[in-house]
Write a protein that holds these residues in place. Sequence first.
Motif, PDB file in Angstrom:
ATOM      1  N   ALA A 193       0.864  -1.184   0.000  1.00 16.08           N
ATOM      2  CA  ALA A 193       0.000   0.000   0.000  1.00 16.08           C
ATOM      3  C   ALA A 193       0.900   1.234   0.000  1.00 16.08           C
ATOM      4  CB  ALA A 193      -0.912   0.015   1.218  1.00 16.08           C
ATOM      5  N   ILE A 230      -2.871  -2.074  -3.193  1.00 12.27           N
ATOM      6  CA  ILE A 230      -4.109  -1.513  -2.647  1.00 12.27           C
ATOM      7  C   ILE A 230      -4.488  -0.250  -3.426  1.00 12.27           C
ATOM      8  CG2 ILE A 230      -5.066  -0.323  -0.622  1.00 12.27           C
ATOM      9  CD1 ILE A 230      -5.105  -3.346  -0.341  1.00 12.27           C
ATOM     10  N   SER A 234      -8.578   3.487  -0.605  1.00 11.38           N
ATOM     11  CA  SER A 234      -8.246   2.900   0.693  1.00 11.38           C
ATOM     12  C   SER A 234      -6.954   3.466   1.251  1.00 11.38           C
ATOM     13  CB  SER A 234      -8.140   1.378   0.569  1.00 11.38           C
ATOM     14  OG  SER A 234      -9.408   0.809   0.352  1.00 11.38           O
ATOM     15  N   LEU A 252      -5.379  -3.435   5.873  1.00 14.18           N
ATOM     16  CA  LEU A 252      -5.454  -3.505   4.414  1.00 14.18           C
ATOM     17  C   LEU A 252      -5.076  -4.875   3.862  1.00 14.18           C
ATOM     18  CD1 LEU A 252      -3.882  -0.042   3.493  1.00 14.18           C
ATOM     19  CD2 LEU A 252      -6.304  -0.653   3.569  1.00 14.18           C
TER      20      LEU A 252
END
Length: 572
Positions: A193, A230, A234, A252
């Motif tokens: 992420a 991701i 988000s 996540l």
Amino acid sequence: MSPSQVERRLSAIMAADVVGYSGLIEADELGTLTAMRDLRDTVWNPLLVEHRGRTVKLMGDGILAEFGSVVDAIACAAALQRKLAADQAGTHPDRRIVFRVGVNLGDVVVEGDDLLGDGVNIAARLEQLCAPGGVMISGTAYDHLQGKLDCGFEFVGEQRLKNIARLVRVYRMVSDPTARAHAQPLPEKPSIAVLPFANIGQEPEQESFADGLTEDLITDLSRRAGLFVIARHSAFAYKGCPVDGRQVARDLGVRYLLEGSTRRAAGRVRINVQLVDALNGEHLWAERFDRGLEDIFKVQDEVTGRIVEALVGRLVPAPARNRPASLDAYDLCVRGRALIGKTPEVAREASLLLQRAIALDPDYAEAHRWLAFNLWTGWAHWGEPMEPNRPKSVELAERAVALDPNDAGNRWVLGHVLAFERRWPESDAAYEAAFALDANQADAWAMQGEMGTFHGRPTEGIERVKRALRLNPHPPGWYYWELGYAQYAARQHEAAVETLRQPSTYRTGSRRILAASLAQLGKIEEARQEAELFMVSNPHFTIGYWAATQPFRDDAIREHFVDGYRKADLPA
């Protein structure tokens, strides 16, 4: 009275109200008032004493309380809902007293025994956003918990609350504190992420540049077949928040985090970036880039290459992206794409910014793509004129693909626009090309949920939206709209009701599907109430226009929607 004379203090505020109070009063006024009085004496007042709070005011259907500790406020809210659920279990469902509760930590204005101001207003808005029997808390309240309670919380995103100018981080209490920790298992491939880059210079006008850099790095990494990445929405759920890297990674369902900061000034850009293994806290790679602004896209490519090398070694490079020739056009596009999907008024501003970007750089593919999507949203969902928006959206989407056929975003936008033209083979081919280029395209998977419904395969659509939710665990509200849409088409009406009552999609255009779902469950009065509220924001909606413009390939599913809308009393 001058500002210096106003008495203020920081307080934890709890707002609670009774769900369906007017209906309870109409059905049995005396019985409801008696039950409310007994509830205050036997449940509310003892809990308030136990958790060191005070009643600020009592309304017919609600209560406002103040606490010196946010931990006490949330513990009281949780105890209230548990006690009420137990006490009301033997009561007929139509006569149960069910509360919604909102908790906020904020600055309040003191006027005698009363409290006013944003701190109170946000608690009240959170309560209105809450599901029956639930508890919603603000980000400021959540930040002060630090594991002091054994209840769990699920982040539901930044919400726009009525009459509150700024977005507010919102968390929902969950019954199982461990639910989120085990919700997202790690993928087999390296997972990452990219957290929002900090704008070190603090100039507000540079904030969109920092956001654009983050988004572009997410896009670049997403195109690498060996990575699980991701999605942007988000990642941006953590913007401006104090974060615990390990908790974010667990939330996540990823192992690695990319963090960074940027400062742009006097024609130069400085970027600090670090790659962290959240499993053990190890810093795998960190570097500072100090370059001329004209090299920003080279820096993005270099950062992406270094991350891929650190995680999975040398992969086959993704095809080069169509980069803007003008940094001014890039800034306009970044600002414009951030406004898409909010409201019809904001969408018009987005169109203007994107049109300016294209005027500065006629070969900028991404600006063409987002303008196409923005115009499509206007006529397909918000009642904007079809002409010239409908043919223009097709023209722009086709132009975006011609300018950059290697951008998966361009492909799926074209695929979706063409579906509404009933050009099915071309639409299917465009979606297939998008996923071949980038299997991490969460928005494309979510949109495929709608395609599954149109094609007469709603269960397939449900699975596609769930795949999107794995890539985007804190999604925009329209993901739940797409999921509820497919669930309704699959005649999973109870599941659709639960989905469409998610705070981020409730009170949006998805309300008409909620109304239809309730109607199919026989909850006609509740369905008609939701339909009436939907029409307040969508006064031009008619069943006939909707049915004529939606590209269903399965007439039975179209008729099932029409049947639900009619039962809910939406206008023909």
